[in-house]
Design a protein around this motif. Structure first.
Motif, mmCIF file in Angstrom:
data_model
loop_
_atom_site.group_PDB
_atom_site.id
_atom_site.type_symbol
_atom_site.label_atom_id
_atom_site.label_comp_id
_atom_site.label_asym_id
_atom_site.label_seq_id
_atom_site.Cartn_x
_atom_site.Cartn_y
_atom_site.Cartn_z
ATOM 1 N N ASN A 58 18.290 67.515 27.726
ATOM 2 C CA ASN A 58 19.443 67.288 27.331
ATOM 3 C C ASN A 58 19.333 65.351 27.432
ATOM 4 O O ASN A 58 20.253 64.897 25.919
ATOM 5 N N SER A 59 19.616 64.624 28.287
ATOM 6 C CA SER A 59 19.932 62.741 28.276
ATOM 7 C C SER A 59 18.896 62.944 28.746
ATOM 8 O O SER A 59 18.097 62.942 30.225
ATOM 9 N N GLN A 101 24.022 71.111 19.795
ATOM 10 C CA GLN A 101 22.659 70.117 19.969
ATOM 11 C C GLN A 101 22.212 71.683 20.969
ATOM 12 O O GLN A 101 20.520 71.000 21.235
ATOM 13 N N THR A 146 16.987 66.717 33.988
ATOM 14 C CA THR A 146 18.402 65.575 32.998
ATOM 15 C C THR A 146 18.234 64.571 34.020
ATOM 16 O O THR A 146 18.448 64.191 34.904
ATOM 17 N N TRP A 182 25.901 74.409 30.563
ATOM 18 C CA TRP A 182 24.730 74.809 31.333
ATOM 19 C C TRP A 182 24.420 75.570 31.284
ATOM 20 O O TRP A 182 23.563 75.979 31.683
ATOM 21 N N GLN A 193 17.173 73.801 24.368
ATOM 22 C CA GLN A 193 16.672 72.842 25.455
ATOM 23 C C GLN A 193 16.178 73.405 26.611
ATOM 24 O O GLN A 193 15.016 73.409 27.758
ATOM 25 N N ASP A 227 29.528 70.459 20.468
ATOM 26 C CA ASP A 227 29.040 71.983 20.841
ATOM 27 C C ASP A 227 29.477 73.322 20.498
ATOM 28 O O ASP A 227 30.364 73.008 19.584
ATOM 29 N N GLY A 266 15.461 67.030 23.698
ATOM 30 C CA GLY A 266 17.381 67.232 23.432
ATOM 31 C C GLY A 266 17.932 66.658 22.627
ATOM 32 O O GLY A 266 16.906 66.734 21.317
ATOM 33 N N PRO A 290 21.777 74.380 22.979
ATOM 34 C CA PRO A 290 21.950 74.628 24.745
ATOM 35 C C PRO A 290 20.184 75.652 24.870
ATOM 36 O O PRO A 290 19.667 74.828 26.079
ATOM 37 N N THR A 292 19.809 70.124 36.959
ATOM 38 C CA THR A 292 20.233 69.055 36.206
ATOM 39 C C THR A 292 21.973 68.664 36.791
ATOM 40 O O THR A 292 22.163 69.171 37.670
ATOM 41 N N VAL A 332 22.101 76.554 28.566
ATOM 42 C CA VAL A 332 20.773 75.845 28.400
ATOM 43 C C VAL A 332 20.340 77.071 30.202
ATOM 44 O O VAL A 332 19.371 77.315 29.705
#
Lengths: 339, 353
Positions: A143-144, A286, A118, A71, A291, A266, A159, A288, A62, A74
């Protein structure tokens, strides 16, 4: 030379003295602390694999900086799924794009069975993903990077679309009748952060301005927000982009004597508590944990059953707007580090 | 570089020696290292008073002072260290380390918060001693040694926090015994005339006074100027070079301890990844305040004024509501201008001497 030795010895003596004082203070706290946590903690679930597929190795890379709460969640989601799926789980992170790509390369060299990555800085990761494809290693992006994921040859993207999440914030602010909002960016140049604020601006009927703060320096975050709220008393909403900054924004609003409502992206334990007590308006989650968990689980499904989710489109884990109503339940989950 | 040896002793009877000549108070003022930075600070203050409407409000000034104080608490001991000719790149992360130790010790031992605070003091000072001893016992420059400490601390902050707490931030200790009194000491606000001032401002002022007293009124102060001006010469005249340097690193560690406790008690929990990059800002504040990077010259007041300039500029930009995309650029320009003005004033002052 003797003079020097004396100096060093004097320093040592001071240290020993202070240490002695500390040792003498065996005062215990009868409230809070680990003892209270242990008392709370019920027997933890045993971590056993639920399947007997071969022990594959998955590597996750990541763009997280050091010590990022988000993170960490995640990662714990991914770890939990790895235990269940009998996966050996490797994790590495670096906030420099080039370093992150090199970490992916090293997992390819290790011939892992699957890679989770990511795409915060997509262009830098393009080459690494191409190499993974060439080596026949399935990749899932999280995620992104929802726009680039498929183009770069990843199976699925899991994500939150940052723009959509931002738009949700704008709509929620409208619903709450806000007129002038402040978007607090704690990392200058982070594409996802910009997208969040842009998205919020798009749907928000009032005006929204950006404010950059130094995320690694909490007092600076606080005094910058404070300064802005003192300047403009008409600001009635402050949106932070990360959970740890929400609490600081509340403090800043307090000491600036501002009535602005603080909302955040978050979730963490404190945000949940803040929502419950009414210090915070709402949080955009979102998820995490999902994810990380889904990424490992979907890779396992692909290896085991050639399953792919999303049909080439990103699988969204957010945005989920959390308000006072759900806060109590989520606080408990946030406390154990899974929300 | 010649150290401006402060001569507090009364004028002696021998009029022949030019070093012992009486100087007028004005001349002595012009010779002070912080003069330039004070002029720079006034300029920045006037500038933002004009361009930012809300800058002059009492509450705004309290905010600026808070920003300056959290920086200044570190800039003052860092300046002393720089006068002594050394650097400390681990100072920014050490603040976080210090906060993490108090929090985790108190939490894990379920101890009174004050026990954690004292343990943190011991460990933080020990890091200072480590830096100092490593520096004086080995060859590499302080730049490299403290860079090593910086990296080690960054890793340990994260590694230990994760190992002990299971997450990357510490657990809240706000419900533990001693928290309220510790918060009073490190993170309370004092209301004067309806304006809330953070207690860090008091700590900052206290540190300035103590540091100035040490520098100008004690033998240790002379040692600091001497080791920074010329280590070998200082050693030759019997200055305890190693002890002085270790002491200076302990001073920085002490500042880091105060800052760290402030961090902990104002935010209840500590993020283990914080603090990186702040060390450079402390050094910047000291340099703006007139400390020479090469050592042997500078003052505690100057460093404090440097921190004030940094605080005024960084918050002034926010008060002025300039486009925040350009924040760092504005910050850089303003600091450069303040420093150049500072430099120019000092040159003029030296020329008139």
């Amino acid at each position: 030379m003797t003079r020097v030795k004396t100096g060093v010895r004097a320093v040592g003596a001071v240290l020993v003295a202070v240490l002695g004082v500390t040792a003498g203070l065996t005062g215990c706290s009868s409230t809070g602390g680990k003892r209270a946590e242990d008392a709370r903690k019920a027997a933890a679930a045993g971590g056993r694999a639920a399947v007997d597929t071969p022990r594959w190795t998955f590597g996750m890379v990541t763009h997280s900086g050091d010590g990022d709460t988000f993170w960490d969640i995640v990662r714990s989601g991914a770890k939990q799924a790895a235990v269940k799926d009998n996966i050996k789980f490797l994790y590495a992170h670096d906030d420099e794009a080039q370093q992150q790509a090199q970490l992916v390369d090293s997992y390819i060299d290790k011939k892992v069975d699957g890679i989770i990555v990511t795409l915060a800085k997509p262009d830098a990761m393009k080459g690494a993903l191409a190499r993974a494809e060439k080596a026949g290693i399935p990749v899932i992006t999280v995620n992104s990077g929802s726009a680039e994921s498929k183009k770069f040859g990843a199976l699925t993207h899991i994500g939150q679309d940052e723009t959509i999440a931002g738009e949700a914030v704008g709509e929620e602010l409208n619903k709450r009748g806000k007129k002038k909002a402040l978007c607090i960016l704690h990392e200058q140049g982070n594409v996802g952060h910009e997208q969040r604020c842009e998205g919020a601006k798009k749907t928000f009927d009032g005006t929204m301005q950006n404010l950059y703060v130094t995320g690694t320096n909490m007092p600076d975050v606080q005094s910058s927000i404070e300064a802005r709220l003192q300047t403009d008393k008409s600001i009635d909403a402050v949106v932070t982009l990360g959970a740890p900054f929400a609490d600081t924004a509340v403090k800043a609003a307090d000491s600036a004597g501002s009535k602005a409502e603080v909302d955040t992206f978050d979730l963490n334990e404190k945000v949940a508590a803040g929502l419950k007590s009414g210090d915070l308006g709402f949080a955009v989650d979102q998820q995490p944990y999902l994810q990380g968990y889904q990424a490992v689980d979907l890779l396992w499904l692909y290896k085991y059953n050639a399953d792919v989710l999303g049909g080439g489109r990103p699988v969204l884990t957010g945005p989920q707007i959390i308000t006072k109503d759900q806060a109590a339940e989520l606080e408990e989950y946030a406390k154990r580090g899974t929300r | 570089m010649t150290a401006p040896a402060p001569a507090p002793s009364p004028a002696p009877d021998t009029k022949s020696d030019e070093r012992l000549l009486k100087t007028s108070p004005l001349k002595r003022l012009l010779g002070r290292p912080e003069l330039g930075s004070v002029v720079g600070a006034v300029a920045v203050f006037v500038f933002f008073s004009i361009v930012a409407d809300s800058f002059l409000q009492a509450t705004s000034l309290a905010t600026v002072l808070y920003a300056a104080s959290t920086l200044g608490i570190m800039a003052v001991p860092v300046a002393l260290l720089m006068i002594g000719g050394e650097f400390d790149l681990s100072a920014g992360v050490l603040v976080t380390t210090s906060a993490l130790i108090s929090s985790m010790f108190s939490y894990q031992m379920t101890a009174n918060v004050w026990v954690g605070v004292l343990v943190s003091l011991v460990v933080t000072l020990a890091v200072g001693v480590f830096n100092g001893v490593m520096l004086t016992r080995t060859d590499p420059p302080s730049f490299i040694i403290t860079l090593g400490t910086f990296l080690m601390l960054t890793g340990m902050n994260l590694g230990f926090t994760k190992l002990i707490s299971g997450t990357v931030s510490t657990k809240s200790i706000a419900d533990m015994e001693g928290f309220t009194s510790a918060k009073d000491v490190f993170a309370s606000t004092i209301t004067i005339g309806g304006v809330d001032f953070k207690i860090t401002i008091v700590w900052w002022l206290a540190l300035i006074v103590v540091a100035t007293w040490i520098l100008l009124r004690t033998r240790v102060g002379n040692w600091i100027f001497a080791v920074g001006g010329g280590e070998d010469a200082a050693r030759a005249v019997g200055v305890p070079v190693a002890a002085t340097k270790i002491g200076l690193y302990m001073g920085v560690a002490f500042g880091a301890w105060i800052s760290g406790q402030h961090l902990l008690f104002s935010y209840d929990t500590v993020q283990s990844g914080e603090g990186v990059g702040n060390e450079l800002i402390y050094i910047v504040a000291a340099v703006i305040g007139g400390c020479l990077i090469t050592g042997g010259y500078g003052s505690a007041v100057g460093a404090a004024v440097g921190a004030l300039i940094f605080g005024m500029v960084s918050k002034g930009i926010v008060f002025a509501e300039w486009d925040s995309d350009w924040f760092k650029f504005f910050l850089g320009v303003m600091l450069l201008l303040a420093t150049l003005l500072n430099h120019w004033v000092r040159k003029r002052a030296e020329a008139t001497k």
